[in-house]
Scaffold this active site. Structure first.
Site, PDB file in Angstrom:
ATOM      1  N   ARG A   1      34.223  46.067 -79.609  1.00 20.60           N
ATOM      2  CA  ARG A   1      33.197  46.791 -80.371  1.00 20.60           C
ATOM      3  C   ARG A   1      33.658  47.135 -81.790  1.00 20.60           C
ATOM      4  O   ARG A   1      33.283  48.179 -82.324  1.00 20.60           O
ATOM      5  CB  ARG A   1      32.785  48.084 -79.661  1.00 20.60           C
ATOM      6  CG  ARG A   1      32.024  47.877 -78.389  1.00 20.60           C
ATOM      7  CD  ARG A   1      30.546  47.714 -78.658  1.00 20.60           C
ATOM      8  NE  ARG A   1      29.851  47.331 -77.445  1.00 20.60           N
ATOM      9  CZ  ARG A   1      29.194  48.178 -76.658  1.00 20.60           C
ATOM     10  NH1 ARG A   1      29.122  49.426 -76.979  1.00 20.60           N
ATOM     11  NH2 ARG A   1      28.597  47.739 -75.585  1.00 20.60           N
TER      12      ARG A   1
ATOM     13  N   ARG B   1      29.052  51.506 -84.536  1.00 21.97           N
ATOM     14  CA  ARG B   1      28.509  52.693 -85.216  1.00 21.97           C
ATOM     15  C   ARG B   1      29.535  53.628 -85.828  1.00 21.97           C
ATOM     16  O   ARG B   1      29.188  54.487 -86.624  1.00 21.97           O
ATOM     17  CB  ARG B   1      27.628  53.475 -84.231  1.00 21.97           C
ATOM     18  CG  ARG B   1      26.291  52.808 -83.986  1.00 21.97           C
ATOM     19  CD  ARG B   1      25.642  53.339 -82.731  1.00 21.97           C
ATOM     20  NE  ARG B   1      26.431  52.934 -81.555  1.00 21.97           N
ATOM     21  CZ  ARG B   1      26.120  53.251 -80.317  1.00 21.97           C
ATOM     22  NH1 ARG B   1      25.074  53.992 -80.067  1.00 21.97           N
ATOM     23  NH2 ARG B   1      26.870  52.836 -79.323  1.00 21.97           N
TER      24      ARG B   1
ATOM     25  N   ARG C   1      22.680  47.997 -90.008  1.00 23.19           N
ATOM     26  CA  ARG C   1      21.780  48.158 -88.863  1.00 23.19           C
ATOM     27  C   ARG C   1      20.466  48.777 -89.335  1.00 23.19           C
ATOM     28  O   ARG C   1      19.389  48.367 -88.885  1.00 23.19           O
ATOM     29  CB  ARG C   1      22.444  49.030 -87.811  1.00 23.19           C
ATOM     30  CG  ARG C   1      21.668  49.181 -86.527  1.00 23.19           C
ATOM     31  CD  ARG C   1      22.563  49.925 -85.544  1.00 23.19           C
ATOM     32  NE  ARG C   1      21.922  50.258 -84.304  1.00 23.19           N
ATOM     33  CZ  ARG C   1      21.155  51.321 -84.117  1.00 23.19           C
ATOM     34  NH1 ARG C   1      20.921  52.139 -85.118  1.00 23.19           N
ATOM     35  NH2 ARG C   1      20.630  51.568 -82.946  1.00 23.19           N
TER      36      ARG C   1
ATOM     37  N   ASP D   1      24.979  40.642 -77.882  1.00 30.63           N
ATOM     38  CA  ASP D   1      25.081  41.541 -76.735  1.00 30.63           C
ATOM     39  C   ASP D   1      25.000  40.729 -75.449  1.00 30.63           C
ATOM     40  O   ASP D   1      24.359  39.674 -75.425  1.00 30.63           O
ATOM     41  CB  ASP D   1      23.972  42.602 -76.754  1.00 30.63           C
ATOM     42  CG  ASP D   1      24.315  43.766 -75.840  1.00 30.63           C
ATOM     43  OD1 ASP D   1      25.010  44.691 -76.295  1.00 30.63           O
ATOM     44  OD2 ASP D   1      23.914  43.724 -74.660  1.00 30.63           O
TER      45      ASP D   1
ATOM     46  N   TYR E   1      22.384  45.167 -64.601  1.00 29.66           N
ATOM     47  CA  TYR E   1      21.337  45.633 -65.531  1.00 29.66           C
ATOM     48  C   TYR E   1      19.981  45.016 -65.204  1.00 29.66           C
ATOM     49  O   TYR E   1      18.938  45.658 -65.321  1.00 29.66           O
ATOM     50  CB  TYR E   1      21.731  45.298 -66.980  1.00 29.66           C
ATOM     51  CG  TYR E   1      22.911  46.099 -67.478  1.00 29.66           C
ATOM     52  CD1 TYR E   1      22.742  47.381 -67.995  1.00 29.66           C
ATOM     53  CD2 TYR E   1      24.203  45.589 -67.412  1.00 29.66           C
ATOM     54  CE1 TYR E   1      23.830  48.122 -68.439  1.00 29.66           C
ATOM     55  CE2 TYR E   1      25.297  46.324 -67.863  1.00 29.66           C
ATOM     56  CZ  TYR E   1      25.097  47.590 -68.370  1.00 29.66           C
ATOM     57  OH  TYR E   1      26.173  48.326 -68.806  1.00 29.66           O
TER      58      TYR E   1
HETATM   59  C1  LIG Z   1      27.953  46.408 -70.801  1.00 36.00           C
HETATM   60  C2  LIG Z   1      27.873  45.716 -72.143  1.00 36.00           C
HETATM   61  C3  LIG Z   1      26.753  45.691 -73.022  1.00 36.00           C
HETATM   62  N1  LIG Z   1      27.124  44.955 -74.126  1.00 36.00           N
HETATM   63  C4  LIG Z   1      28.410  44.529 -74.006  1.00 36.00           C
HETATM   64  C5  LIG Z   1      28.894  44.960 -72.747  1.00 36.00           C
HETATM   65  C6  LIG Z   1      30.233  44.603 -72.144  1.00 36.00           C
HETATM   66  C7  LIG Z   1      31.354  45.351 -72.745  1.00 36.00           C
HETATM   67  C8  LIG Z   1      31.400  46.804 -72.391  1.00 36.00           C
HETATM   68  O1  LIG Z   1      31.626  47.133 -71.233  1.00 36.00           O
HETATM   69  O2  LIG Z   1      31.249  47.612 -73.331  1.00 36.00           O
HETATM   70  C9  LIG Z   1      29.189  43.690 -74.917  1.00 36.00           C
HETATM   71  C10 LIG Z   1      28.990  43.840 -76.363  1.00 36.00           C
HETATM   72  N2  LIG Z   1      28.091  44.602 -77.037  1.00 36.00           N
HETATM   73  C11 LIG Z   1      28.253  44.441 -78.377  1.00 36.00           C
HETATM   74  C12 LIG Z   1      29.263  43.473 -78.587  1.00 36.00           C
HETATM   75  C13 LIG Z   1      29.581  42.916 -79.956  1.00 36.00           C
HETATM   76  C14 LIG Z   1      30.921  42.547 -80.254  1.00 36.00           C
HETATM   77  C15 LIG Z   1      31.933  43.672 -80.370  1.00 36.00           C
HETATM   78  O3  LIG Z   1      32.037  44.258 -81.465  1.00 36.00           O
HETATM   79  O4  LIG Z   1      32.693  43.910 -79.399  1.00 36.00           O
HETATM   80  C16 LIG Z   1      29.764  43.128 -77.325  1.00 36.00           C
HETATM   81  C17 LIG Z   1      30.912  42.186 -76.963  1.00 36.00           C
HETATM   82  C18 LIG Z   1      27.505  45.116 -79.440  1.00 36.00           C
HETATM   83  C19 LIG Z   1      26.800  46.366 -79.123  1.00 36.00           C
HETATM   84  N3  LIG Z   1      26.010  46.626 -78.030  1.00 36.00           N
HETATM   85  C20 LIG Z   1      25.447  47.862 -78.150  1.00 36.00           C
HETATM   86  C21 LIG Z   1      25.874  48.443 -79.375  1.00 36.00           C
HETATM   87  C22 LIG Z   1      25.423  49.781 -79.915  1.00 36.00           C
HETATM   88  C23 LIG Z   1      24.005  49.606 -80.378  1.00 36.00           C
HETATM   89  C24 LIG Z   1      23.657  50.288 -81.677  1.00 36.00           C
HETATM   90  O5  LIG Z   1      24.054  49.840 -82.771  1.00 36.00           O
HETATM   91  O6  LIG Z   1      22.909  51.261 -81.550  1.00 36.00           O
HETATM   92  C25 LIG Z   1      26.720  47.509 -79.986  1.00 36.00           C
HETATM   93  C26 LIG Z   1      27.388  47.635 -81.330  1.00 36.00           C
HETATM   94  C27 LIG Z   1      24.493  48.473 -77.203  1.00 36.00           C
HETATM   95  C28 LIG Z   1      24.726  48.303 -75.763  1.00 36.00           C
HETATM   96  N4  LIG Z   1      24.905  47.112 -75.128  1.00 36.00           N
HETATM   97  C29 LIG Z   1      25.133  47.332 -73.786  1.00 36.00           C
HETATM   98  C30 LIG Z   1      25.046  48.720 -73.549  1.00 36.00           C
HETATM   99  C31 LIG Z   1      25.251  49.387 -72.202  1.00 36.00           C
HETATM  100  C32 LIG Z   1      24.768  49.319 -74.776  1.00 36.00           C
HETATM  101  C33 LIG Z   1      24.456  50.771 -75.022  1.00 36.00           C
HETATM  102  C34 LIG Z   1      25.680  51.597 -75.078  1.00 36.00           C
HETATM  103  C35 LIG Z   1      26.013  51.907 -76.503  1.00 36.00           C
HETATM  104  O7  LIG Z   1      25.083  52.281 -77.245  1.00 36.00           O
HETATM  105  O8  LIG Z   1      27.201  51.795 -76.856  1.00 36.00           O
HETATM  106  C36 LIG Z   1      25.409  46.285 -72.805  1.00 36.00           C
END
Ligand SMILES: Cc1c2[nH]c(c1CCC(=O)O)Cc1[nH]c(c(CCC(=O)O)c1C)Cc1[nH]c(c(CCC(=O)O)c1C)Cc1[nH]c(c(C)c1CCC(=O)O)C2
Length: 344
Positions: free
Chosen positions: A25, A29, A38, A75, A152
């Site tokens: 990640r 944010r 964003r 994602d 999910y």
């Molecule tokens: C379970 C999972 C998801 N997404 C992901 C996983 C597996 C890894 C883990 O366990 O964290 C993987 C993921 N999600 C994102 C990436 C991008 C690459 C990186 O920087 O790692 C990667 C590799 C961007 C993201 N994916 C998400 C964000 C935040 C969204 C935003 O900008 O508001 C980002 C940067 C959103 C997301 N996406 C997901 C959830 C549950 C959420 C909400 C939780 C949160 O808000 O942090 C599903």
């Protein structure tokens, strides 16, 4: 071919003087420049599908910190969306999807052959990045693993114990196995396209692997990983694969041999000394600093970082966090971690 990129050297089994480093990640944010882009995109999903802006946020942490790898900005839930699930994000809460509870719900999904129509912008992001990244930086593509993505798709949201997916798997394994199978096949096609577009490494995120116990771990974490890795290796034998069975605990032992992964990513539930003795014996490991150090910083961050570098430094190692960095992290602490790893 002799590799010059540090991440590729570690993945090939080389022990380096200082480990290469990137962060789960890393585009997110906690960075003001991410929040600005964003905002420009509108919302999170619009950002994922806007290739120019998704490439921009992928590059931001590379410019700021000079990480050794960039991870494609996308994602794991884009694949279910490409298969026809409804997907949206509720600010401050997380993802929401249409649910799959029975055969009729499953039958509404599209065939795997149609996913690229939705996912083409992601491949374009990869193409932009492979042109624009500094030559020493490795580009990592990724996908979610079938079990984690299925949790999910079944529940329609994140759940604390993945209860709905466990229930469907136990009560209606015929439907549940069809979900696992379509995701297994879809993941191979999705990652193949990312590799063809320029991804040099791919990572498989099984964030909820830890809730699978005993034979379920073999059937729903190991087996799909084995199939996906074998299919990718057949098409792209030179592309290294990192597997992240988060929460695997004792099952980290032998996971690389069982699945064919080139590297396993460690969460922070295992100690680096234990991992050196029991997991790194099979090859490269990645990890495993607690993400909370990016919030709290200070001497604890430095001490824990050094402990990991020392314990895992006698074998192939990629430094990383045990899970994604959180929005409340301080960007200065990230710099402190990098300086500590690189000995600056
Ligand atoms: C379970 C999972 C998801 N997404 C992901 C996983 C597996 C890894 C883990 O366990 O964290 C993987 C993921 N999600 C994102 C990436 C991008 C690459 C990186 O920087 O790692 C990667 C590799 C961007 C993201 N994916 C998400 C964000 C935040 C969204 C935003 O900008 O508001 C980002 C940067 C959103 C997301 N996406 C997901 C959830 C549950 C959420 C909400 C939780 C949160 O808000 O942090 C599903």
């Amino acid at each position: 071919m002799t590799q010059t990129k540090k991440i590729l050297r570690a993945l090939a089994g080389e022990t380096l003087d200082t480990p290469p480093i990137w962060m789960m990640r890393q585009a997110g944010r906690y960075l003001p420049e991410y929040r600005a882009t964003r905002g420009e995109a509108g919302d999170f999903l619009s950002l994922c599908y806007n290739s120019a802006l998704a490439a921009e946020v992928t590059l931001q942490p590379i410019r700021r910190y000079g990480f050794d790898a960039a991870i494609l900005f996308a994602d794991i839930l884009l694949l279910p969306q490409a298969l026809g699930a409804d997907l949206w994000f509720v600010t401050g809460e997380g993802p929401r999807l249409s649910t799959i509870e029975n055969q009729a719900d499953f039958d509404k999904l599209k065939p795997v052959s149609e996913i690229h129509e939705t996912l083409n912008p992601v491949y374009e992001t990869v193409r932009i990045l492979s042109r624009e990244l500094p030559e020493e930086t490795t580009l990592i593509g990724f996908a979610g693993m079938p079990w984690t993505v299925a949790t999910y798709m079944v529940a329609g949201r994140g759940t604390p114990d993945q209860g709905p997916a466990h229930k469907l798997k136990d009560e209606n394994p015929e439907v549940f196995d069809q979900i696992i199978d379509i995701l297994t096949e879809g993941t191979v096609e999705y990652l193949s396209k990312q590799i063809e577009a320029g991804a040099e490494v791919v990572k498989l995120f099984d964030s909820w692997a830890g809730s699978l116990k005993g034979a379920d771990f073999d059937r729903y974490a190991v087996e799909p990983a084995k199939k996906i890795i074998a299919a990718l290796k057949e098409r792209h034998p030179d592309t290294p694969i990192i597997a992240f069975p988060r929460g695997a605990g004792e099952r980290y032992v032998g996971f690389a041999e069982e699945t064919g992964a080139d590297c396993v990513a460690l969460d922070d539930g295992v100690t680096p000394d234990w991992a050196a003795a029991n997991v790194q014996t099979s090859g490269c490991v990645q990890g495993n600093l607690k993400s909370s150090h990016m919030v709290t910083g200070g001497q604890d961050l430095v001490d824990e970082t050094r402990k990991i570098v020392e314990a895992l430094g006698k074998g192939p190692h990629i430094f990383n966090l045990g899970h994604g960095i959180t929005p409340d992290a301080d960007p200065e602490n990230v710099q402190l971690m990098i300086d500590t790893v690189r000995g600056n």
